[in-house]
Scaffold this active site. Sequence first.
Site, PDB file in Angstrom:
ATOM      1  N   ASP A   1      -3.997  48.944  32.351  1.00 16.97           N
ATOM      2  CA  ASP A   1      -2.893  48.968  31.380  1.00 16.97           C
ATOM      3  C   ASP A   1      -3.153  49.938  30.242  1.00 16.97           C
ATOM      4  O   ASP A   1      -2.226  50.409  29.595  1.00 16.97           O
ATOM      5  CB  ASP A   1      -2.652  47.561  30.830  1.00 16.97           C
ATOM      6  CG  ASP A   1      -2.078  46.685  31.934  1.00 16.97           C
ATOM      7  OD1 ASP A   1      -2.868  46.176  32.759  1.00 16.97           O
ATOM      8  OD2 ASP A   1      -0.844  46.572  32.010  1.00 16.97           O
TER       9      ASP A   1
ATOM     10  N   ASN B   1      -7.333  45.786  31.621  1.00 17.09           N
ATOM     11  CA  ASN B   1      -6.539  45.420  32.800  1.00 17.09           C
ATOM     12  C   ASN B   1      -6.383  43.894  32.794  1.00 17.09           C
ATOM     13  O   ASN B   1      -6.890  43.191  31.913  1.00 17.09           O
ATOM     14  CB  ASN B   1      -7.207  45.925  34.091  1.00 17.09           C
ATOM     15  CG  ASN B   1      -6.278  45.802  35.286  1.00 17.09           C
ATOM     16  OD1 ASN B   1      -5.116  46.181  35.225  1.00 17.09           O
ATOM     17  ND2 ASN B   1      -6.764  45.254  36.386  1.00 17.09           N
TER      18      ASN B   1
HETATM   19  O1  MRU Z   1       0.894  41.302  33.052  1.00 17.55           O
HETATM   20  P1  MRU Z   1       1.167  42.362  34.072  1.00 17.55           P
HETATM   21  O2  MRU Z   1       1.600  41.839  35.395  1.00 17.55           O
HETATM   22  O3  MRU Z   1       2.104  43.436  33.535  1.00 17.55           O
HETATM   23  O4  MRU Z   1      -0.225  43.051  34.282  1.00 17.55           O
HETATM   24  C1  MRU Z   1      -0.342  44.095  35.214  1.00 17.55           C
HETATM   25  C2  MRU Z   1      -1.720  44.579  35.394  1.00 17.55           C
HETATM   26  O5  MRU Z   1      -2.635  44.157  34.745  1.00 17.55           O
HETATM   27  C3  MRU Z   1      -1.902  45.702  36.358  1.00 17.55           C
HETATM   28  O6  MRU Z   1      -3.145  45.605  36.974  1.00 17.55           O
HETATM   29  C4  MRU Z   1      -1.845  47.019  35.590  1.00 17.55           C
HETATM   30  O7  MRU Z   1      -0.634  47.100  34.853  1.00 17.55           O
HETATM   31  C5  MRU Z   1      -1.963  48.181  36.463  1.00 17.55           C
HETATM   32  S1  MRU Z   1      -0.477  48.413  37.368  1.00 17.55           S
HETATM   33  C6  MRU Z   1      -0.468  49.825  38.237  1.00 17.55           C
END
Ligand code: MRU
Length: 351
Positions: free
Chosen positions: A243, A253
């Site tokens: 992220d 992440n």
């Molecule tokens: O809370 P989320 O579902 O938005 O979290 C997503 C993640 O942590 C993913 O691993 C990250 O965004 C990478 S997506 C290519």
Amino acid sequence: MTTALPSTPTPDDAALWHQGRLYLTDQRVLPERAEFLGYDQACDVADAIRAMVVRGAPAIGVAAAYGVVLAGRSAYIAAGEGWKQAIEADLGRLAASRPTAVNLFWAIRRMRARIAELDASDPTEALTAEAIAIHEEDRAANRRMGELGAELIQGPTEVITHCNAGAMATGGYGTALGVVRSAFAAGKIRRVYADETRPWMQGARLTAWELMHDGIPVTLQADCAAASLMAGGRVGWVIVGSDRIAANGDVANKIGTYGLAVMARHHGIKFMVAAPTSTVDMEVASGADIPIEERDPVELLSCGGRRIAPAGCEARNPVFDVTPAGLVDAIVTERGVVLDPTLEKMQALMA
Ligand code: MRU
């Protein structure tokens, strides 16, 4: 010729721009139902990001870019030549939707740069073109990362992934799952173990759905089952998305990623992060400066609409964690691979 909106979303349809409307696959109801929700207002897109209709860092960025298009169109209808002032409230709403994934702010900044180039006339067409470019560039970046990441893997082996860093989390194809897709096609991956990823279950609901859709062997496991699997010696890589990546290579992440990285190092298993450069934030020196989203504890205290903890129980619900750069073997971006990331290597990548 205009193409019709698909009646059922596929994994590549996290976000779709169709005839001046944004369609988002409602990821909260997958895999039970695959259905689109349509959006005409930026404030509703902001609510959709907050509510996890669309999630995953690059997909949030793509959705926000289209949200800016809707904001520009509404601002022009409401204020005519004064649209550049009128759009600000919606840009603020979009930016406030979720705090950790930097792709959100990156996309809004890029749309702002386009806004700055425009005159006072109707911005809809120019902003639409920019949002579509962001979407298509993300898809292309994922294909490139897929190739680069697959080159690192000496298979055939088995891999673990966490959360969902697939097509549903991006403009299409996926970051970590893009690497998985490319490596599987090259005969380098035999099986993927998908952590279920409490509490939102992105691994169970989305990653398993995507991989089964593609015919890639996937085994779902409880998050706490990863260590014993690693001890068995069949897993060659942990592959995750991100992220936000700090200037020194620290990686934010999904919560639980840090623990996986610690366990991987203990077992001599390689740890790969696949993320586009829109996820790299050179303005934050280290992971300590990355804002970590805390969501409502109710997400932990109940499951499937049923309370699973005693009434009044306290709970903490941080939804991301930071893996120190020292535990990361490779960061794979569309611009290239950074092995054993450091500040100097990240600066060279982003120069
Ligand atoms: O809370 P989320 O579902 O938005 O979290 C997503 C993640 O942590 C993913 O691993 C990250 O965004 C990478 S997506 C290519």
